[in-house]
Write a protein that holds these residues in place. Sequence first.
Motif, mmCIF file in Angstrom:
data_model
loop_
_atom_site.group_PDB
_atom_site.id
_atom_site.type_symbol
_atom_site.label_atom_id
_atom_site.label_comp_id
_atom_site.label_asym_id
_atom_site.label_seq_id
_atom_site.Cartn_x
_atom_site.Cartn_y
_atom_site.Cartn_z
ATOM 1 N N GLU A 128 44.633 16.671 30.236
ATOM 2 C CA GLU A 128 43.425 17.316 29.725
ATOM 3 C C GLU A 128 42.464 17.711 30.849
ATOM 4 N N ASP A 129 42.196 16.783 31.764
ATOM 5 C CA ASP A 129 41.163 17.063 32.764
ATOM 6 C C ASP A 129 41.561 18.213 33.686
ATOM 7 N N ALA A 130 42.834 18.264 34.068
ATOM 8 C CA ALA A 130 43.286 19.344 34.949
ATOM 9 C C ALA A 130 43.239 20.684 34.224
ATOM 10 N N PHE A 131 43.577 20.683 32.934
ATOM 11 C CA PHE A 131 43.583 21.914 32.148
ATOM 12 C C PHE A 131 42.173 22.471 31.980
ATOM 13 N N LEU A 132 41.227 21.603 31.606
ATOM 14 C CA LEU A 132 39.846 22.045 31.426
ATOM 15 C C LEU A 132 39.266 22.561 32.742
ATOM 16 N N PHE A 133 39.574 21.840 33.827
ATOM 17 C CA PHE A 133 39.090 22.249 35.137
ATOM 18 C C PHE A 133 39.666 23.618 35.511
ATOM 19 N N ALA A 134 40.950 23.822 35.224
ATOM 20 C CA ALA A 134 41.598 25.097 35.567
ATOM 21 C C ALA A 134 40.911 26.254 34.851
ATOM 22 N N ILE A 135 40.585 26.076 33.564
ATOM 23 C CA ILE A 135 39.902 27.137 32.813
ATOM 24 C C ILE A 135 38.549 27.442 33.450
ATOM 25 N N ALA A 136 37.776 26.390 33.727
ATOM 26 C CA ALA A 136 36.427 26.588 34.279
ATOM 27 C C ALA A 136 36.499 27.277 35.643
ATOM 28 N N PHE A 137 37.432 26.825 36.473
ATOM 29 C CA PHE A 137 37.512 27.338 37.843
ATOM 30 C C PHE A 137 38.017 28.783 37.866
ATOM 31 N N LEU A 138 39.030 29.083 37.046
ATOM 32 C CA LEU A 138 39.533 30.462 36.990
ATOM 33 C C LEU A 138 38.430 31.418 36.543
ATOM 34 N N ASP A 139 37.693 31.041 35.482
ATOM 35 C CA ASP A 139 36.598 31.892 34.997
ATOM 36 C C ASP A 139 35.584 32.162 36.109
ATOM 37 N N HIS A 140 35.260 31.118 36.856
ATOM 38 C CA HIS A 140 34.297 31.258 37.952
ATOM 39 C C HIS A 140 34.818 32.240 39.011
ATOM 40 N N LEU A 141 36.116 32.122 39.341
ATOM 41 C CA LEU A 141 36.712 33.042 40.315
ATOM 42 C C LEU A 141 36.632 34.495 39.849
ATOM 43 N N TYR A 142 36.886 34.725 38.559
ATOM 44 C CA TYR A 142 36.834 36.101 38.032
ATOM 45 C C TYR A 142 35.431 36.662 38.202
ATOM 46 N N TRP A 143 34.452 35.811 37.923
ATOM 47 C CA TRP A 143 33.055 36.240 38.005
ATOM 48 C C TRP A 143 32.683 36.605 39.445
ATOM 49 N N ILE A 144 33.095 35.739 40.381
ATOM 50 C CA ILE A 144 32.803 35.994 41.799
ATOM 51 C C ILE A 144 33.502 37.279 42.245
ATOM 52 N N ALA A 145 34.776 37.421 41.865
ATOM 53 C CA ALA A 145 35.535 38.610 42.255
ATOM 54 C C ALA A 145 34.883 39.869 41.687
ATOM 55 N N GLY A 146 34.502 39.809 40.420
ATOM 56 C CA GLY A 146 33.874 40.971 39.789
ATOM 57 C C GLY A 146 32.615 41.385 40.515
ATOM 58 N N SER A 147 31.745 40.424 40.844
ATOM 59 C CA SER A 147 30.482 40.806 41.480
ATOM 60 C C SER A 147 30.717 41.342 42.887
ATOM 61 N N ALA A 148 31.728 40.794 43.599
ATOM 62 C CA ALA A 148 32.039 41.304 44.935
ATOM 63 C C ALA A 148 32.549 42.743 44.847
ATOM 64 N N ILE A 149 33.440 42.996 43.897
ATOM 65 C CA ILE A 149 33.970 44.359 43.722
ATOM 66 C C ILE A 149 32.832 45.334 43.438
ATOM 67 N N GLY A 150 31.934 44.928 42.534
ATOM 68 C CA GLY A 150 30.820 45.806 42.177
ATOM 69 C C GLY A 150 29.952 46.138 43.376
ATOM 70 N N ALA A 151 29.669 45.106 44.205
ATOM 71 C CA ALA A 151 28.792 45.323 45.340
ATOM 72 C C ALA A 151 29.451 46.191 46.403
ATOM 73 N N VAL A 152 30.776 46.084 46.547
ATOM 74 C CA VAL A 152 31.488 46.885 47.550
ATOM 75 C C VAL A 152 31.671 48.314 47.045
ATOM 76 N N ALA A 153 32.200 48.418 45.821
ATOM 77 C CA ALA A 153 32.514 49.743 45.285
ATOM 78 C C ALA A 153 31.237 50.500 44.933
ATOM 79 N N GLY A 154 30.255 49.772 44.409
ATOM 80 C CA GLY A 154 28.938 50.325 44.116
ATOM 81 C C GLY A 154 28.976 51.695 43.471
ATOM 82 N N ALA A 155 28.394 52.636 44.188
ATOM 83 C CA ALA A 155 28.183 53.962 43.623
ATOM 84 C C ALA A 155 29.476 54.748 43.390
ATOM 85 N N VAL A 156 30.541 54.422 44.121
ATOM 86 C CA VAL A 156 31.756 55.228 43.983
ATOM 87 C C VAL A 156 32.545 54.903 42.712
ATOM 88 N N LEU A 157 32.104 53.857 41.993
ATOM 89 C CA LEU A 157 32.851 53.459 40.787
ATOM 90 C C LEU A 157 32.769 54.523 39.700
#
Lengths: 111, 240
Positions: B132-161
């Motif tokens: 249970e603990d590893a599974f819950l942690f995996a969900i939380a951590f993956l979601d966090h990574l997606y969020w970080i990746a999304g904001s980095a992409i937005g800041a880099v791509a910015g206006a050209v998106l």
Amino acid sequence: MPISIGRSLCIIVVVSLATFATRVLPFLLFPKGKEIPPLIRYLGIALPPAVIGMLVIYCLKAVNLLAYPHAAPELFAAAVVIVLHVWKRNNLLSIGAGTVLYMVLIQTVFV
Amino acid sequence: MEQRTKNRYAKAFRVAFPYTIPVLTGYLFIGTAFGVMFQEKGYNFLWAILMSVLVYAGSGQYLAVNFFVPGAGFWNIIFMTLMVNVRHMFYGLSLLERFGRMGKKRLYMIFSLTDETYSLLCTTKIPKGVPEDAFLFAIAFLDHLYWIAGSAIGAVAGAVLPLNAKGIDFAMTALFIVIFVEQWMAGGKRIPALIGLISTAALRVAFGMDRFVLPSMICILCCLVLGRAHIEKEAVLDAD
């Protein structure tokens, strides 16, 4: 940057702490090892379905029923998500199809 | 021992990944929108990443972009942030015991308790053969990574998106609708589900889009407490 690096960092830290504060509150009120009162235990079980309902509305909070297009894209896409999901029970299909439909609706139909 | 711990987590991440795909879609795009907004204020991708690592809140970070101007007072920033995130105060109540069993990971789980992660944690059945603990942690951590990746992409791509990504944030709405339907069909929790849906909708109309959340939370709490007998009866009846 409109303000200094130091001040920017301070703002990030302050926002981070304030956000964490809202999330940690229940864990401070009912710390590990302390007996959880029956009412709180009950709320812990009854709250998730109520919160999911709240979040559905929260996501749709910006729609305006009184002005064009009267929430039509949102309601239509939501209905498709519900029907597809009851029918196929496939998360990715329901979410994917609903989202694509919504994008088409607001970009081409209800502009 | 070290190897076994590694395998345990590798498996938990593998098993958890499919459950997080809807959040992956949603977070990449709403994270991107944040990155674009922040970049327009003059903050590059490193700032966007820093903020997404340390704050990790959707509407909270959208709001926070407005704080980076001369003269924004710190008390004001604290108050506005507390208000926009006030709904998070509910979430821990359902996870006190599960997080209590997670040892050192407990603090990170509390920190990363967003709307989407909360919804997944509360509604996903732990698959067989995964701790249970590893599974819950995996969900939380993956979601966090997606969020970080999304904001980095937005800041880099910015206006050209390309602008035609408009409306993609409906993925998040659709995710909550799907979870709502799943819970509805499972039965046993329909009264609280309706309480949440109807009272929030009514108070959104009554109070307007900027100040309905706190009244809705109070209304939900009152209804749940007053309707306790019925709600518990429904849960027991459907469990049989």
